[in-house]
Design a protein around this motif. Sequence first.
Motif, short mmCIF file in Angstrom:
data_model
loop_
_atom_site.label_atom_id
_atom_site.label_comp_id
_atom_site.label_asym_id
_atom_site.label_seq_id
_atom_site.Cartn_x
_atom_site.Cartn_y
_atom_site.Cartn_z
N SER A 1 43.02 35.59 36.52
CA SER A 1 41.94 36.30 37.21
C SER A 1 40.96 35.28 37.79
O SER A 1 41.28 34.60 38.76
N SER A 2 39.79 35.11 37.17
CA SER A 2 38.73 34.33 37.82
C SER A 2 38.64 32.89 37.34
O SER A 2 37.88 32.10 37.90
N GLY A 3 39.37 32.52 36.28
CA GLY A 3 39.13 31.23 35.65
C GLY A 3 40.17 30.18 35.92
O GLY A 3 41.20 30.42 36.54
N THR A 4 39.87 28.98 35.45
CA THR A 4 40.83 27.88 35.41
C THR A 4 40.63 27.19 34.07
O THR A 4 40.07 27.78 33.15
N PHE A 5 41.09 25.93 33.91
CA PHE A 5 41.07 25.34 32.57
C PHE A 5 39.66 24.94 32.13
O PHE A 5 39.42 24.67 30.96
N ILE A 6 38.69 24.89 33.05
CA ILE A 6 37.28 24.73 32.71
C ILE A 6 36.47 25.66 33.60
O ILE A 6 36.93 26.07 34.66
N ARG A 7 35.25 25.97 33.16
CA ARG A 7 34.39 26.81 33.98
C ARG A 7 33.84 25.98 35.13
O ARG A 7 33.40 24.85 34.94
N VAL A 8 33.87 26.52 36.34
CA VAL A 8 33.49 25.77 37.53
C VAL A 8 32.30 26.43 38.21
O VAL A 8 31.95 27.58 37.94
N ALA A 9 31.68 25.67 39.12
CA ALA A 9 30.56 26.21 39.89
C ALA A 9 31.03 27.42 40.69
O ALA A 9 32.12 27.42 41.26
N GLY A 10 30.22 28.42 40.74
CA GLY A 10 30.59 29.64 41.44
C GLY A 10 31.15 30.71 40.53
O GLY A 10 31.19 31.89 40.90
N GLU A 11 31.61 30.32 39.34
CA GLU A 11 32.14 31.29 38.38
C GLU A 11 30.96 31.83 37.58
O GLU A 11 30.76 31.53 36.40
N THR A 12 30.17 32.65 38.24
CA THR A 12 28.95 33.18 37.65
C THR A 12 29.27 34.29 36.65
O THR A 12 30.37 34.84 36.62
N ASP A 13 28.25 34.62 35.85
CA ASP A 13 28.43 35.72 34.91
C ASP A 13 28.71 37.02 35.65
O ASP A 13 29.51 37.85 35.21
N ASP A 14 28.06 37.22 36.81
CA ASP A 14 28.29 38.42 37.59
C ASP A 14 29.72 38.48 38.11
O ASP A 14 30.37 39.53 38.05
N LEU A 15 30.22 37.35 38.60
CA LEU A 15 31.60 37.31 39.10
C LEU A 15 32.58 37.58 37.96
O LEU A 15 33.53 38.35 38.13
N ARG A 16 32.34 36.96 36.82
CA ARG A 16 33.25 37.18 35.68
C ARG A 16 33.23 38.64 35.24
O ARG A 16 34.27 39.20 34.89
N ALA A 17 32.07 39.26 35.27
CA ALA A 17 31.98 40.66 34.87
C ALA A 17 32.78 41.56 35.80
O ALA A 17 33.36 42.57 35.38
#
Length: 424
Positions: free
Chosen positions: A30-46
């Motif tokens: 879905s929204s992730g990769t092996f580390i959290r990156v810029a742009g992967e905000t809490d709102d986007l993850r939700a």
Amino acid sequence: MAEEHFEAEYLVETPLDPAKVAEIMAGEQSSGTFIRVAGETDDLRARARAEVIAVDILEERPEPTLPSAWLQRRGIAGPFKRARIRIRFPIANVGVNLSALASTVAGNLYDLGEVTGLRLQTITLPTSYRRRYRMPKQGIAGTRTLMNAGSGPLLGSIIKPNVGMSSAETAAQVAILCQAGIDFIKDDEISANPDHALLRERIPAVMAEVKRAEDRSGRRVMMAFNITDDTDAMRRHADMVAREGGTCVMANLNWCGFSAVETLRRSTDLALHGHRNGFGALSRCDVLGIGFDAYQLLWRLAGVDHMHVHGLDGKFAQDNQEVIQSTALCLTPLDDQSDDRVLPAFSSGQWAGTVPATRQAAGGDDFLFMAGGGIAGHPGGAAAGVESIRAAFEATRTGQTLEDAAKSSTALRQALEFFGSKAA
């Protein structure tokens, strides 16, 4: 399950904590990769991140099913835990895109270093989402209508020899099968558009014999021409089949791909016979690939009308229980508001002796029983082969044993003596 999500269930093997691996799977697809990156905000993850909804530990094994260089580099050894993992995905991540749906529920998951086995088992869709994809154009009811076979068993055969015959020789074989009283004939999966029997010659030659048989019997045999090819060629050949009065085409699903089959489905009303050859590469390992439950769902979204399930006591590796379960899946609607069932097609080593168990497995006559050698190889010829199978169906319907029915059917008795000795 909410209308804005679909779910997938997996069997996973890993030496790590299965709950942590499940979260990695959800993020990876879905929204992730092996580390959290810029742009992967809490709102986007939700909004976009997949959610793990269940992790059930099943068993432990001392050795891995598959190697993982990722684990080896980290010196991580067993025991290797198997777990059932269920993940919920936002529909908005995919839209109506079958290739993207398949990429989301499978894709890179098979290559994750954390796992030593992963198998996609099931996909569950809300009805509203399912209805945004293709439905079968013909399905079970439409196939029966095209065959003029409103009830009773549907008996088919496969052109044998598999390859090598000219268009004229193939047409002659079709004439024999039509005369024998068959309902359905198909090309073999490896005979598509060979130099010795090009479709542009084979289609009109075969359909001429189908029409001659219809003039005699009043029924048009359904002939499934194998048009497996690139997308443009498949559409062109499907149009030719329709112009010649044909009612069905066949595609080797795994080698054509979702996009080609969806395009073919949109462009023709012919019954689409889906052949699954190659499925064993996806399914035979118990902790790798894809189970038939998820597999048949994806292809039904493409709009196929018939799906191969192999056969009971057949020549392939699947056990009978798997064939029975596959049949039940084909006969179960995905859409609880309309009939989107597909016709299960039994083949591989089928003959009169496998009829009783097959009919019991299907719970009736809504299946296609295909016998190649079981008809063409009958010692009394093709007509006797068809007669033996019809007699077996009638015996099963009336509660007779095949042995009792064989007392009044020479063709069935010959089949039991000839094929029975080979099956023993």
